[in-house]
Motif scaffolding. Structure first.
Motif, PDB file in Angstrom:
ATOM      1  N   ALA A 104       0.834  -1.210   0.000  1.00 47.05           N
ATOM      2  CA  ALA A 104       0.000   0.000   0.000  1.00 47.05           C
ATOM      3  C   ALA A 104       0.865   1.254   0.000  1.00 47.05           C
ATOM      4  CB  ALA A 104      -0.914   0.000   1.222  1.00 47.05           C
ATOM      5  N   SER A 105       0.467   2.233  -0.809  1.00 38.68           N
ATOM      6  CA  SER A 105       1.222   3.487  -0.869  1.00 38.68           C
ATOM      7  C   SER A 105       0.436   4.672  -0.312  1.00 38.68           C
ATOM      8  CB  SER A 105       1.647   3.784  -2.307  1.00 38.68           C
ATOM      9  OG  SER A 105       0.514   3.873  -3.151  1.00 38.68           O
ATOM     10  N   VAL A 106      -0.896   4.559  -0.254  1.00 39.04           N
ATOM     11  CA  VAL A 106      -1.723   5.612   0.331  1.00 39.04           C
ATOM     12  C   VAL A 106      -2.579   4.997   1.436  1.00 39.04           C
ATOM     13  CG1 VAL A 106      -3.495   7.363  -0.066  1.00 39.04           C
ATOM     14  CG2 VAL A 106      -1.794   6.877  -1.850  1.00 39.04           C
ATOM     15  N   VAL A 107      -2.422   5.519   2.646  1.00 38.94           N
ATOM     16  CA  VAL A 107      -3.099   4.966   3.825  1.00 38.94           C
ATOM     17  C   VAL A 107      -3.897   6.068   4.509  1.00 38.94           C
ATOM     18  CG1 VAL A 107      -2.755   3.978   6.133  1.00 38.94           C
ATOM     19  CG2 VAL A 107      -1.344   3.204   4.213  1.00 38.94           C
ATOM     20  N   VAL A 108      -5.129   5.746   4.874  1.00 42.95           N
ATOM     21  CA  VAL A 108      -5.961   6.671   5.642  1.00 42.95           C
ATOM     22  C   VAL A 108      -6.352   6.007   6.948  1.00 42.95           C
ATOM     23  CG1 VAL A 108      -8.221   7.801   5.777  1.00 42.95           C
ATOM     24  CG2 VAL A 108      -6.865   7.980   3.683  1.00 42.95           C
ATOM     25  N   ASP A 109      -6.140   6.729   8.045  1.00 42.19           N
ATOM     26  CA  ASP A 109      -6.541   6.301   9.385  1.00 42.19           C
ATOM     27  C   ASP A 109      -7.688   7.207   9.802  1.00 42.19           C
ATOM     28  OD1 ASP A 109      -6.775   5.526  12.014  1.00 42.19           O
ATOM     29  OD2 ASP A 109      -4.751   6.109  12.620  1.00 42.19           O
ATOM     30  N   LEU A 110      -8.924   6.717   9.621  1.00 38.94           N
ATOM     31  CA  LEU A 110     -10.124   7.499   9.894  1.00 38.94           C
ATOM     32  C   LEU A 110     -10.582   7.234  11.331  1.00 38.94           C
ATOM     33  CD1 LEU A 110     -11.612   9.402   7.914  1.00 38.94           C
ATOM     34  CD2 LEU A 110     -13.253   7.556   7.510  1.00 38.94           C
ATOM     35  N   CYS A 111     -11.141   8.265  11.989  1.00 44.70           N
ATOM     36  CA  CYS A 111     -11.434   8.166  13.427  1.00 44.70           C
ATOM     37  C   CYS A 111     -10.143   7.775  14.148  1.00 44.70           C
ATOM     38  CB  CYS A 111     -12.536   7.150  13.704  1.00 44.70           C
ATOM     39  SG  CYS A 111     -14.109   7.494  12.912  1.00 44.70           S
TER      40      CYS A 111
END
Length: 270
Positions: A104-111
């Motif tokens: 993975a090259s783009v990671v989002v940590d939501l909440c």
């Protein structure tokens, strides 16, 4: 010759490990000795700091908030009062993400809370472009301390509204450790969570799935083709969570780690 007193005789004495552990044990701390070691280390030789931290812990403040950090996925994550303390079971979510998307090259940590999940993923992946987001200003401030050194970006806002529009359709891993405790069960939580963590990080609405449904519904528009959404849930909620993922068009499955009592719903964008 006038008598000169020894200044060190009037200096506060550092409480012993046994004394700190005794204070904690009386308060009901099961691992009193281990906690005493952590408090003594965090106090850095300051007797008043030891006494203050031991008193706060004995009064019920979570140990992580007392010493200022939590261990998560081999990392020391900075935490402070008013911020959700990352749970060790959530390491399973990180492990699942790395298994599903090792490149993975783009990671989002939501909440994101403290940013623990995003930090752990970024360290493991190496050069990922990390974006963490939370609606709570205290969490955003804390997360910045944990991800800034990793080159990550932290945004404040309500779920996807917080994210830069340029991330649409590009996210490889969307990790969302959303609040999932039903509103009328908040009062049944252990005092450490109920009394010392923000309700916004715990309350998932009437059945605990309000935020999960919102995230699942919008996630496909943000995920890259083949990208994955991962959300922690409970045994009781897992069937409904899976349905929410499927209804949003994701290829859904449930991963279970019985040892850590962890369940993670995963959804892949076709």
């Amino acid at each position: 010759m006038p008598h000169r007193s020894d200044p060190s005789a009037h200096s506060p004495v550092l409480p012993s490990r046994d004394a700190v552990a005794a204070t904690l044990r009386v308060a009901g701390c099961v691992f009193a000795e281990d906690e005493a070691d952590l408090i003594l280390a965090a106090a850095n030789g300051d007797p008043s700091a030891v006494e203050g931290m031991a008193a706060r812990r004995a009064a019920g403040l979570p140990l992580e908030l007392v010493v200022g950090w939590a261990e998560f996925a081999g990392l020391r994550i900075f935490v402070e009062p008013g911020v959700f303390v990352p749970r060790r079971r959530t390491e399973f979510l990180v492990e699942q993400a790395l298994t599903l998307a090792p490149d993975a090259s783009v990671v989002v940590d939501l909440c994101c809370g403290s940013g623990a999940v995003g930090a752990a993923l970024t360290v493991a992946l190496g050069a990922a472009d990390l974006h963490a987001a939370d609606i709570d200003p205290a969490a955003v401030s804390c997360a910045r301390r944990n991800v800034a050194s990793l080159g990550g970006h932290v945004h404040q806002g309500d779920l996807f509204d917080a994210l830069p529009a340029r991330l649409r359709g590009r996210v490889d891993v969307l990790a969302a450790n959303v609040p999932y405790v039903p509103s009328d069960e908040i009062a049944l939580l252990p005092a450490e969570a109920r009394d010392h963590e923000p309700r916004v990080a715990l309350d998932g609405g009437a059945d605990g799935l309000d935020i999960l449904r919102r995230v699942a519904a919008e996630a496909p528009g943000w995920l890259a083709p083949g990208g994955h959404l991962l959300i922690e849930t409970s045994p009781r909620q897992a069937p409904e969570a899976l349905s929410a993922f499927i209804e949003s068009g994701l290829e859904a499955s449930l991963a279970v780690c019985r040892e850590r009592a962890a369940r993670v719903v995963t959804g892949r964008r076709p």
